[in-house]
Design a protein around this motif. Structure first.
Motif, mmCIF file in Angstrom:
data_model
loop_
_atom_site.group_PDB
_atom_site.id
_atom_site.type_symbol
_atom_site.label_atom_id
_atom_site.label_comp_id
_atom_site.label_asym_id
_atom_site.label_seq_id
_atom_site.Cartn_x
_atom_site.Cartn_y
_atom_site.Cartn_z
ATOM 1 N N LYS A 10 6.685 -3.873 8.981
ATOM 2 C CA LYS A 10 6.175 -2.667 9.629
ATOM 3 C C LYS A 10 6.702 -2.681 11.054
ATOM 4 C CE LYS A 10 2.150 0.154 10.448
ATOM 5 N NZ LYS A 10 0.701 0.297 10.253
ATOM 6 N N SER A 15 7.286 2.795 10.931
ATOM 7 C CA SER A 15 8.168 2.921 9.768
ATOM 8 C C SER A 15 8.243 1.554 9.093
ATOM 9 C CB SER A 15 9.564 3.396 10.194
ATOM 10 O OG SER A 15 10.193 2.439 11.028
ATOM 11 N N TYR A 16 8.850 1.529 7.906
ATOM 12 C CA TYR A 16 8.977 0.284 7.156
ATOM 13 C C TYR A 16 10.440 -0.071 6.961
ATOM 14 C CZ TYR A 16 4.048 0.833 6.070
ATOM 15 O OH TYR A 16 2.695 0.976 6.175
ATOM 16 N N ARG A 73 6.956 6.306 1.169
ATOM 17 C CA ARG A 73 6.093 5.558 2.084
ATOM 18 C C ARG A 73 4.768 5.214 1.416
ATOM 19 N NH1 ARG A 73 5.633 4.717 7.450
ATOM 20 N NH2 ARG A 73 3.542 4.396 8.247
ATOM 21 N N LYS A 76 5.216 2.364 -1.011
ATOM 22 C CA LYS A 76 5.365 1.096 -0.282
ATOM 23 C C LYS A 76 4.006 0.616 0.221
ATOM 24 C CE LYS A 76 10.081 1.936 1.201
ATOM 25 N NZ LYS A 76 10.967 2.288 2.301
ATOM 26 N N GLU A 77 3.181 1.529 0.719
ATOM 27 C CA GLU A 77 1.869 1.143 1.227
ATOM 28 C C GLU A 77 0.960 0.661 0.103
ATOM 29 O OE1 GLU A 77 0.800 4.570 3.569
ATOM 30 O OE2 GLU A 77 1.806 3.733 5.339
#
Length: 97
Positions: A10, A15-16, A73, A76-77
């Motif tokens: 993170k 952003s990742y 996103r 991914k979370e």
């Protein structure tokens, strides 16, 4: 067998970044120290390791990294939060066809 890791960072801009490495501790140090000036993470430090998984086959690790990089996103979370049951329902669907 040599271990490989797929990891998600993170960034300070929330952003990742997803990557693969054979030495997670060293790679984290390099990301956070700015060792890679052309890397996505360079201007987005400090970084936080929010997810990683281990592989004994580097080919599988690279395939998983490529897969995760294509995820939304939200997906991914879900994996970061350990909500693996939600992954199927978060797959991108094209209803226009």
């Amino acid at each position: 067998m040599k271990q490989s890791y797929v990891y998600i960072l993170k960034c300070s801009d929330h952003s990742y970044y997803t990557g693969v490495t054979s030495n997670l501790e060293s790679r984290m140090f390099k990301h956070n120290s700015g060792f890679y000036p052309d890397c996505y993470t360079f201007l987005r430090r400090p970084l936080e390791l929010v997810f990683y998984c281990e592989f004994t086959d580097i080919t599988l690790a690279i395939d998983k990294e490529k897969q995760i990089k294509k995820w939304s996103r939200v997906k991914k979370e879900a994996v970061i939060n350990g909500d693996y049951d939600a992954l199927v329902n978060l797959a991108r669907k094209n209803f226009d066809k």
